[in-house]
Design an enzyme around this catalytic site. Structure first.
Site, short mmCIF file in Angstrom:
data_model
loop_
_atom_site.label_atom_id
_atom_site.label_comp_id
_atom_site.label_asym_id
_atom_site.label_seq_id
_atom_site.Cartn_x
_atom_site.Cartn_y
_atom_site.Cartn_z
CB THR A 132 -0.90 -0.02 1.26
OG1 THR A 132 -1.46 1.27 1.46
CG2 THR A 132 -0.12 -0.37 2.52
CG ASP A 133 -1.18 5.00 -0.91
OD1 ASP A 133 -1.73 4.33 -0.01
OD2 ASP A 133 -1.77 5.91 -1.53
CD GLU A 134 -3.54 3.36 4.15
OE1 GLU A 134 -3.50 3.37 5.39
OE2 GLU A 134 -4.56 3.12 3.49
CE1 TYR A 158 -3.32 -2.71 5.68
CE2 TYR A 158 -3.30 -0.36 5.19
CZ TYR A 158 -3.31 -1.67 4.77
OH TYR A 158 -3.30 -1.96 3.42
CE LYS A 162 0.12 -4.66 2.98
NZ LYS A 162 -0.23 -6.00 2.42
#
Ligand code: NAD
Ligand code: TYD
Length: 354
Positions: A132-134, A158, A162
């Site tokens: 993810t970009d997060e 989260y 990741k």
């Protein structure tokens, strides 16, 4: 054949449906069927010998070792994860268990399997990790979009979990030579999206006459990508990506949350108007903000375009229209996922207002 993990979830299910619509290469689908996993999303594949479902955990070494030995996949696409930021705030442990420990065990099984392949099969093998970009953290209003060179600065349990899994995947390439690929994608939307996430939650609540809960001032920005474009990017990276490389995937489509909600309301006004003649936007309710809420994500998808020729096929306008239409046409799917567990989550997160 390929092994796809977490393919009873939102993106994985779309990926398998698209894969088998374009190729006859079989898929083994390993999924734990958490609250987010739903075999109804793959109902159209019932009886199709190209899809083989296995109920299990990516962290179950004995099971994964057996699946690899039995099916001899040429590639693995790892979607399996706990994926909802708000749930990671209420209970981070499952996120560490699946996203970090589970990915580690999966990598160990894959490393053992890959080491035993002959040289040709070894060179052709790929482990594609869907991220993810997060992991890059949050952007200020005028910062440039995330490139693959941005430092990792995850802010939620989260995104931290990741990020940890991405680091493990990277290390297995540098240390053991495992041919890995990592994709870091922005927010997806589209069919089969679990209605705890922003867009499906707004559609489902609007139709049920419930409040549309917008966190804080609603001016947080996300970069939205239609799920089938994410799936085409993953197929392209699997086909032509350079082992050890990471690829950012995004829709060049930054929008504040409140604009997303208003767009959904306007489409519903057009496609399924309220009986009282009022607009669905009347149901918008500003609620307490998410703790540590990242203000802005934006993806610079130049590398995947330049090196692999990928770009999204949908604009936000076409993608969101298809999405709202899909939810209107598939209310049985929505009712089926709104299980007891889902209702408990909505009560915990939004209280009586949900
Ligand atoms: P999802 O929550 O809808 O689906 C996750 C799936 O993984 C479910 O079917 C679940 O049953 C399964 N699963 C969970 N733990 C497992 C375990 N231990 N073993 C086997 N299966 C397990 O998630 P999604 O939105 O489809 O996201 C898929 C992947 O894409 C995730 O890795 C996520 O981080 C990443 N991603 C998501 C988005 C997005 O906008 N949804 C954007 C970028 C990246
Ligand atoms: P979400 O779909 O949870 O994705 P992520 O947090 O991974 O980006 O949320 C998207 C945005 O919408 C995020 O800024 C939080 C916001 N949001 C709301 O305003 N209300 C809601 O009820 C939900 C679920 C999200």
């Amino acid at each position: 054949m390929i092994l796809v993990t977490g393919a009873a979830g939102f993106i994985g299910a779309n990926f398998v449906l698209d894969w088998l619509a374009q190729s006859d290469e079989p898929v083994v689908n390993l999924d734990k069927l958490t609250y987010a996993g739903n075999l109804q999303s793959l109902a159209s594949l019932q009886g199709d010998p190209r899809h083989h479902f296995v109920h299990g955990d990516i962290g179950d070494r004995a099971l994964v070792d057996r699946l690899l030995a039995e099916h001899q996949p040429r590639a693995i696409v790892n979607f399996a994860a706990e994926s909802h930021v708000d749930r990671s705030i209420h209970g981070p442990e499952d996120f560490i268990q699946t996203n970090v420990v589970g990915t580690f065990h999966l990598l160990e099984s894959v490393r053992a399997y890959w080491s035993g392949l002959d040289e040709t099969a070894k060179a052709a093998f790929r482990f594609l990790h869907v991220s993810t970009d997060e992991v890059y953290g949050t952007l200020g209003a005028t910062d440039p979009a995330f490139t693959e060179n941005n430092p990792y600065e995850p802010n939620s349990p989260y995104s931290a979990s990741k990020a940890a899994s991405d680091h493990l995947v990277r290390a297995y390439h540098h240390t053991y030579g495992l041919p890995v690929l990592t994709t870091n994608c922005s927010n997806n939307y589209g069919p089969f999206h679990f209605p705890e996430k922003l867009i499906p939650l707004m559609i489902v609540n609007a139709l049920a006459g419930k409040p549309l809960p917008v966190y804080g001032d609603g001016m947080q920005i996300r970069d939205w990508l239609f799920v089938k474009d994410h799936c085409s990017a993953i197929r392209r990276v699997l086909e032509a990506g350079q082992p050890g490389e990471t690829y950012n995937v995004g829709g060049w489509n930054e929008k504040p949350n409140i604009e997303i909600v208003r767009t959904v309301c306007a489409l519903l006004d057009e496609m399924s108007p309220r009986a009282d003649g009022k607009g669905y936007a009347e149901q918008v309710t500003y609620v307490k903000d998410r703790p540590g809420h990242d203000r802005r994500y934006a993806i610079d998808a130049t590398k995947i375009h330049r090196e692999l020729g990928w770009k999204p096929a949908e604009t936000f306008e076409t993608g969101i229209r298809k999405t709202v239409r899909w939810y209107l046409d598939n209310q049985a799917w929505v009712q089926q996922v709104q299980s007891g567990e889902y209702r408990q989550w909505i009560d915990r997160q939004y209280g009586a207002k949900g």
